[in-house]
Enzyme design. Sequence first.
Site, PDB file in Angstrom:
ATOM      1  N   HIS A  47      16.024 -20.071 -13.120  1.00  0.00           N
ATOM      2  CA  HIS A  47      16.960 -19.113 -13.727  1.00  0.00           C
ATOM      3  C   HIS A  47      16.575 -18.826 -15.184  1.00  0.00           C
ATOM      4  O   HIS A  47      17.384 -18.978 -16.103  1.00  0.00           O
ATOM      5  CB  HIS A  47      18.396 -19.640 -13.641  1.00  0.00           C
ATOM      6  N   ARG A  54      21.379 -12.645  -7.934  1.00  0.00           N
ATOM      7  CA  ARG A  54      22.195 -13.842  -7.738  1.00  0.00           C
ATOM      8  C   ARG A  54      21.735 -14.522  -6.448  1.00  0.00           C
ATOM      9  O   ARG A  54      21.257 -13.867  -5.515  1.00  0.00           O
ATOM     10  CB  ARG A  54      23.689 -13.488  -7.636  1.00  0.00           C
TER      11      ARG A  54
END
Length: 248
Positions: free
Chosen positions: A211, A163
């Site tokens: 991502h 993250r």
Amino acid sequence: AELILSLNAGIEHLLTPGEVPEGVGIVRLVDPAMTEGMSDWCLAVTLSWHRNLPLYRADTTWTRRTEMLSQDRTVTVLGAGALGSRVARLLAQIGFATRVWSRTGRAVEGATSFAGPEGLIAATTDADAVINLLPLTPETENILNADLFARMTRGGLVASAGRGQHLVEADLIAALDNGQIGAAALDVFRTEPLPAGDPLWTHPGVLVTPHVAAPTQAGSAVRIMAANIRRHRAGDPIAELVDRTRGY
């Protein structure tokens, strides 16, 4: 609602107060297709750095770099869950001296396991590459910081697909600029999409991917989620139920 089925592996947003009522189960998506995708990304960026491919791509002269064998590189994987354990196992099979760190110190075939705060220091000291696949919890936030970078072998790789909140961006840029870190591969960011003016976009030592390291594969994910719904209705245990107290 009786059950919340996450569409991806990270569930920290569902633990925000008021988001999901207490007593309603939250299920992480643990999907072999997602695990395979993550492994591909981690192996790609590690091997690319290991064999100096970004440097050769930038060269316009016949400049031979120092080439090392995988057995002479120490690679540390942060996280020993479904994602981290497979990545560590594959890196070990290729031949890297592989370490894996997690909260519990879970064993991974071919790798040396470490646990807890002291274990984190040991696992990252003299590591040539650190690959972050941790869940986001209060304990793991900002874990990729100046202290960790300083413990690594000079010129190493930092790869993060956990993250964005795991990384202290300013610390990484400083470590890249002074040569302590040689390269970074980042798939996750505090703000996504990564803002146009962010220095990570243009830093020569940084690979930014949007991502995509482990995208949810719809066909595979739906089958897994349907199986979990059937287990819930039958009153059977669900393996990937989130433990709210630990945060994943």
